[in-house]
Design an enzyme around this catalytic site. Structure first.
Site, short mmCIF file in Angstrom:
data_model
loop_
_atom_site.label_atom_id
_atom_site.label_comp_id
_atom_site.label_asym_id
_atom_site.label_seq_id
_atom_site.Cartn_x
_atom_site.Cartn_y
_atom_site.Cartn_z
N GLN A 49 0.80 -1.22 0.00
CA GLN A 49 0.00 0.00 0.00
C GLN A 49 0.84 1.28 0.00
OE1 GLN A 49 -2.63 -1.81 3.28
NE2 GLN A 49 -4.02 -0.44 2.24
N HIS A 77 -1.96 -5.38 -12.71
CA HIS A 77 -1.45 -5.17 -14.07
C HIS A 77 -2.30 -5.92 -15.11
CE1 HIS A 77 2.81 -4.29 -12.30
NE2 HIS A 77 1.96 -3.28 -12.17
N ASP A 107 2.15 0.45 -8.05
CA ASP A 107 3.48 0.52 -8.67
C ASP A 107 4.34 1.59 -8.00
OD1 ASP A 107 2.58 -1.40 -10.34
OD2 ASP A 107 2.82 -0.27 -12.21
N ASN A 112 -1.64 -10.92 8.33
CA ASN A 112 -2.63 -9.88 8.54
C ASN A 112 -3.98 -10.33 7.97
OD1 ASN A 112 -3.46 -7.01 9.13
ND2 ASN A 112 -3.98 -7.15 6.94
N GLU A 113 -4.98 -10.41 8.84
CA GLU A 113 -6.36 -10.66 8.45
C GLU A 113 -6.54 -11.92 7.61
OE1 GLU A 113 -8.17 -7.08 6.95
OE2 GLU A 113 -7.94 -6.09 8.87
N TYR A 159 -12.76 -2.24 13.00
CA TYR A 159 -13.17 -0.95 12.42
C TYR A 159 -14.62 -0.60 12.72
CZ TYR A 159 -8.91 -0.85 9.60
OH TYR A 159 -7.60 -0.80 9.21
C1 BGC Z 1 -6.30 -3.96 6.06
C2 BGC Z 1 -5.64 -2.72 5.50
C3 BGC Z 1 -6.68 -1.84 4.87
C4 BGC Z 1 -7.65 -1.43 5.94
C5 BGC Z 1 -8.72 -0.46 5.48
C6 BGC Z 1 -7.61 -3.69 6.75
O1 BGC Z 1 -8.52 -4.68 6.39
O2 BGC Z 1 -5.43 -4.67 6.88
O3 BGC Z 1 -4.65 -3.12 4.61
O4 BGC Z 1 -6.12 -0.73 4.23
O5 BGC Z 1 -8.31 -2.57 6.44
O6 BGC Z 1 -9.54 -0.99 4.53
#
Ligand code: BGC
Length: 493
Positions: free
Chosen positions: A37, A57, A70, A184-185, A329
């Site tokens: 990212q 791509h 990129d 991650n996730e 979140y």
């Molecule tokens: C991810 C991030 C993402 C963020 C916001 C999470 O699920 O780990 O990479 O940018 O949420 O969407």
């Protein structure tokens, strides 16, 4: 005497405006990012192709604005500048990820890219010089393409290649990195990657691919933990965990069916990962095992679509954590689904609930991410009760908007979530760290550059990618300085 009383009242009144809800003394604050990212430099100096390079791509329509990573924030070149941003915030730690293909371009350990090793060495050294602890994620969704070419996460043998990669990282960086996150996730890796194909590698294998992926991932995580414990821990003294994401789920009505649906969705989204690693008995949650076994039979499969974990595999996976990384979140409403079981297999059909949001909840730029601060407290308490109160690091919490430096809504989001986090700590939840997603606006996967989570604005139309602090950057700097957050209840009063 009268004057004295007036003075005391004035002091109390001023004090009230500044009352802060304080965090425990050893509590730490940080911010997060991930390699794909922010880094850019997608093929710089020996880096290999990964699945996000390949996906964006070859299928440019898979991102909302047909963009890719990129160049992204160009942190491949601007890393030193980024550490100055961290220094300004005064965070205790920085969570970033290593791009597997940058240090092992083929994915395998036959070729080591020394430029990649140098890149991360520079970052780690500069962080430490600035007294910022590096917290490193080994896998934030960017699998080397050559590994995908042989099945990626659905190939069980890939678990061993992940362990090789992790061992390489421990070897090169473990003298200075003391907090490691394997994946991650996991649910996003398996569902978006191998169920609905919305994310790289874009495989659509409903009801099958995601479960193959989960077994590989759990074993890769567990064996990495064991390798660290057996060969590195006594010398490097670090910790290894995993970052699992979950929303909180609230029943739409107080009917028995909706309440049962909440428990099922928690077990089959979050328990899928946390149960095998953090529960006393290990294994997938019982409800998940039973349902998928039963549905597979009804759908005429000869074996269950959810591969069995043998008792030795269950033992291998169980207890492989030093902390739980939690990405959180938002929250959702859950309603029981009444339609009949479909013969077409899918994860959605296995869980069988309807999910929506409450129109009364405060909105963000993403429809599925309303602001529900009390959901964090409920989720943390659910973890505390179900999994024997593990050490939790909140490894991501953030607010999406469409841009602008005057990001009052982001400040309000974090003020509310931090207040609920303090409530959860008072309830007895063992939370020790908090991480804002994200340090700066970055490549937001399929949303491209349209959705922003950063404390810093990045101008993507300028080739120098200048960073500018948003209002939320000074807000967070003050939270860190005060080791606390303005108490909203008192302010409202
Ligand atoms: C991810 C991030 C993402 C963020 C916001 C999470 O699920 O780990 O990479 O940018 O949420 O969407």
């Amino acid at each position: 005497m009268c004057n004295k009383i007036v003075l005391v009242l004035v002091v109390v009144a001023i004090g009230k405006c500044h009352i802060h809800n304080k965090f425990p003394e050893n509590f730490k604050f940080g911010v997060a990012s991930s390699a794909y990212q922010i880094e850019g430099g997608w093929n710089a100096n020996g880096k290999g192709e990964n699945i996000w390079d390949h996906f964006t791509h070859n299928f440019p329509n898979s991102t909302a604005d047909r963009t890719n990573g990129d160049i992204a924030c160009d942190s491949y070149h601007l890393w030193k500048n980024d550490i100055a941003l961290l220094k300004y915030l005064n965070v205790s730690f920085y969570r970033f990820s290593i791009s597997w293909s940058r240090i092992l371009p083929t994915g395998f350990t036959n070729t080591i890219n020394l430029d990649g090793v140098r890149y991360y060495n520079n970052i780690i050294d500069e962080l430490i010089r600035n007294k910022i602890e590096p917290m490193v994620t080994l896998y934030h969704w960017d699998l080397p393409q050559p590994i995908q070419d042989i099945g990626g996460m659905t190939n069980p043998l890939i678990a061993d290649y992940f362990v090789d990669y992790a061992t390489t990282a421990f070897y090169f960086f473990g003298d200075r990195v003391k907090t490691w996150i394997t994946f991650n996730e996991p649910i996003k890796i398996c569902l978006q990657g191998y169920e609905n194909g919305l994310y790289a590698p874009g495989i659509k294998s409903r009801g099958i691919g995601c479960y193959l992926c989960s077994k590989t991932l759990l074993l890769a995580h567990a064996n990495t933990y064991h390798v660290y414990k057996s060969y590195f821990k006594s010398v490097q003294h670090g910790k290894v965990g995993i970052a699992i994401d979950s929303d909180w789920y609230e029943p739409k009505t107080n009917s028995k069916e909706d309440e049962k649906s909440v428990e099922r969705v928690l077990q089959m989204n979050f328990g899928w990962w946390i149960n095998p690693i953090f529960s006393k008995g290990g294994n997938y949650p019982r409800i998940m095992r039973e349902r998928i076994d039963k549905f597979s039979k009804t759908q005429n499969f000869s074996i269950s679509r959810l591969p069995v974990l043998t008792s030795s595999e269950i033992r291998t996976i169980k207890g492989t954590y030093d902390f739980l990384g939690l990405n959180h979140y938002s929250s959702k409403l859950v309603k029981a689904r009444t339609s009949l079981l479909s013969r077409m297999p899918s994860f959605d059909n296995d869980v069988r609930v309807d999910i929506e949001t409450d129109p009364n909840w405060e909105k963000s730029a993403l429809e599925l991410m309303p602001v529900v601060p009390w959901g964090l407290r409920k989720l943390l308490n659910w973890i505390r009760k179900m999994y024997n109160n593990p050490t939790v690091y909140i490894t991501e919490n953030g607010y999406p908007d469409k841009g602008g430096l005057d990001d009052e809504d982001r400040i309000s989001y974090h003020t509310q979530y931090l207040n609920e986090l303090i409530n959860a700590i008072r309830d007895g939840c063992n939370v020790q760290r908090y991480t804002i997603w994200s340090l700066m606006d970055s490549m937001e996967w399929t949303s491209g550059y349209k959705i922003k989570f950063g404390l810093y604005h990045v101008d993507f139309s300028d080739e120098n990618r200048p960073r500018t602090p948003k209002k939320s950057a000074s807000f967070y700097k003050n939270v860190i300085r005060d080791h606390g957050v303005p108490n909203i209840k008192r302010n409202i009063n």
